[in-house]
Design an enzyme around this catalytic site. Structure first.
Site, PDB file in Angstrom:
ATOM      1  N   GLU A 260     -42.178  -1.647  78.266  1.00 52.41           N
ATOM      2  CA  GLU A 260     -42.895  -0.445  78.687  1.00 52.41           C
ATOM      3  C   GLU A 260     -42.801   0.624  77.609  1.00 52.41           C
ATOM      4  O   GLU A 260     -41.756   0.749  76.967  1.00 52.41           O
ATOM      5  CB  GLU A 260     -42.321   0.075  80.004  1.00 52.41           C
ATOM      6  N   HIS A 278     -45.972   2.219  86.148  1.00 51.69           N
ATOM      7  CA  HIS A 278     -44.640   2.627  86.622  1.00 51.69           C
ATOM      8  C   HIS A 278     -44.752   3.912  87.460  1.00 51.69           C
ATOM      9  O   HIS A 278     -44.104   4.930  87.159  1.00 51.69           O
ATOM     10  CB  HIS A 278     -43.671   2.831  85.451  1.00 51.69           C
TER      11      HIS A 278
END
Length: 525
Positions: A260, A278
């Site tokens: 990420e 997220h």
């Protein structure tokens, strides 16, 4: 007056709370690491979210820093060992966004069931493809929870309200807690075979990494839909893509990824796949909650010395800390040992103290035991929130204080009761400060618990130690220390070795296959 820097965007209520509690606060966001290094030295506290990276270099420049507060759960952006070495307390707010994350998982479950993202895209493109988007109902479907802790239990509650049947796999879920939640406790294989929807609510640890591996995805019910709002790395993303392409998995929704920010993923563009960046904690309410909590915790620490939700420090008063510190180190080691060796299905834990230990505050000792016991399963557990997590999972915790005098001037015994029966380990302090294991499962054995270790239960027969040493030596594994205990000559023996590198994979299988070996397991302290 203590001074705090808020270096990431945070709800204004955080700064308000600091000022109300007598803490000076500056809100300076968006600084580069070099810019942060230039100013961090003037602050006693640093309040962050996920953008600020609290590296060793930042900590080295933070000459006055006493506490780092993370408004949220994850602390991947904080170098906790470096902070501990500097004497900086690291706090988080592990329960501030539980409802938000649970609701996002439920939202993604609805989106998968009715193919909402693709239907929206198609409709706004001027199409009217009613026959293309044939969904499924959630009513009467089986939801499988992998992880039934705080967030998982909220998802279960919402799912039951939708008239779904909920089954759960969680090593710490007791039958009593399962009944209380209204779910059925099952094995992982049973869950994979029965669930129409699978949601993951477990931290990323060595035991949960790729828990939905290629092999386990193949065990799932054809047409299953998978949701992950917990941690990237719980699912083999390449295997999930293949399962989607083949049609075995009907749909998947991920809010978290191995890497990420996820700018590239094998899953992007795959039919049946939904992704969000997220967003599990991204609601106004959650942002306010974690901001308020981190400000309250940090202000309490800086003004009054109170410690709450610290990841590298127990909840202690200034007077208790020096005496209790070595006892808590021993207690955490014993908890970690029995946790790594006992497996799943624990129902009760007993913490007994005798001798000098019986004269101390037992709560921090018990908290340290629980932190060690559950850190195999949770990446956010600490001595402060461990008792709460144990209670949440229905783990019966018992504290026993003995006035008797035993073989040692001080002793801590940790006993667990679970699917494999009762097991007990005990330890003492040498010279009042050095933790030492002195008993395992009724067998006397003295050992230091540190680093990588190898635990073996074997038949006490001539030649075994030589075979084991040769096996490890041929694999390039150096033995640091060697600790042996046995019930009787020729009977069951217990062996603990400290090794310079972990014994894993094929080598561990080779050790297990040696004549006389009943059990072998790699340990890490």
């Amino acid at each position: 007056m203590p001074k705090v820097l808020i270096s990431d965007k945070m709800d204004p209520k955080a700064a308000q709370i600091f000022r109300e509690r007598g803490v000076e606060v500056d809100e300076i966001t968006g600084k580069t690491p070099e810019e942060l290094k230039a100013i961090i030295g003037q602050y006693d506290g640093l309040a962050i979210r996920s953008s600020t990276k609290v590296t060793k270099e930042i900590l080295d420049a933070a000459t006055n820093l006493k506490v780092v507060g993370r408004a949220g759960i994850g602390v991947d952006n904080v170098d906790i060992p470096a902070a501990s070495a500097k004497g900086v307390v690291v706090m988080n707010t592990p329960f501030g966004n539980s409802i938000t994350t649970a609701e996002h998982a439920v939202a993604l479950m609805f989106a998968l069931a009715r193919d909402i993202p693709e239907a929206d895209k198609s409709t706004q493109a001027g199409k009217w493809e009613k026959n293309r988007f044939m969904g499924v109902e959630l009513t009467n479907k089986t939801l499988g929870l992998i992880g039934a802790g705080n967030i998982g239990s909220i998802v279960a509650d919402r799912a039951l309200g939708l008239k779904m049947k909920v089954i759960a796999y969680d090593p710490f879920l007791t039958p009593e807690r399962a009944v209380e939640m209204g779910v059925e406790k099952v094995t992982l294989d049973d869950l994979l075979a029965r669930a129409d929807f699978i949601t993951l609510h477990t931290p990323l640890t060595d035991s949960t990494r790729n828990i939905l591996s290629r092999e386990n995805l193949a065990k799932t019910k054809k047409g299953v839909r998978v949701i992950n709002c917990a941690r990237g790395g719980l699912i083999d993303e390449e295997a999930l893509k293949d399962a989607l392409d083949s049609g075995h998995v009907a749909g998947a929704a991920l809010d978290v990824f191995v890497e990420e920010p996820a700018k590239v993923s094998p899953l992007f563009g795959t039919p049946g796949f939904i992704s969000t960046p997220h967003l599990g904690a991204s609601t106004n309410e959650a942002q306010v909650n974690v901001a308020i909590q981190v400000a309250e915790q940090m202000a309490d620490f800086l003004v009054n010395g109170g410690v709450t939700n610290a990841l590298n420090m127990p909840s202690l008063s200034a007077e208790e800390a020096p005496k209790l510190k070595p006892y808590m180190a021993l207690a955490e080691q014993l908890g970690s040992l029995v946790g790594q060796l006992s497996g799943e299905g624990l129902m009760a834990v007993s913490v007994e103290v005798e001798g000098a230990a019986a004269e101390l505050n037992q709560k921090p000792i018990t908290g340290a035991v629980l932190a060690g016991l559950m850190k195999v399963y949770s990446d956010t557990v600490n001595m402060v929130n461990a008792p709460f997590l144990a209670k949440e999972r229905g783990l019966d915790v018992r504290e026993v204080r003995h006035d008797r005098e035993g073989d040692y001037h001080t002793l801590i015994r940790v006993s667990v009761n679970g699917r494999n029966g009762e097991r007990s380990v005990a330890g003492t302090l040498f010279s009042n400060r050095t933790p030492r294991l002195v008993e395992m499962f009724g067998i006397k054995v003295e050992a230091d618990l540190e680093g990588d270790m190898l635990y073996i239960v074997n038949d006490d027969k001539p030649g075994f130690i030589g075979r084991l040493g040769s096996t490890l030596g041929e694999a390039g594994i150096n033995i640091g220390t060697f600790h042996l205990g046995r019930r009787s000559a020729g009977g069951e023996a217990v062996l603990l070795l400290s090794v310079d590198s972990p014994v894993q994979g094929d080598l561990l299988k080779t050790v297990c296959s040696l004549p006389g070996v009943r059990q072998a397991k790699a340990l890490r302290f």
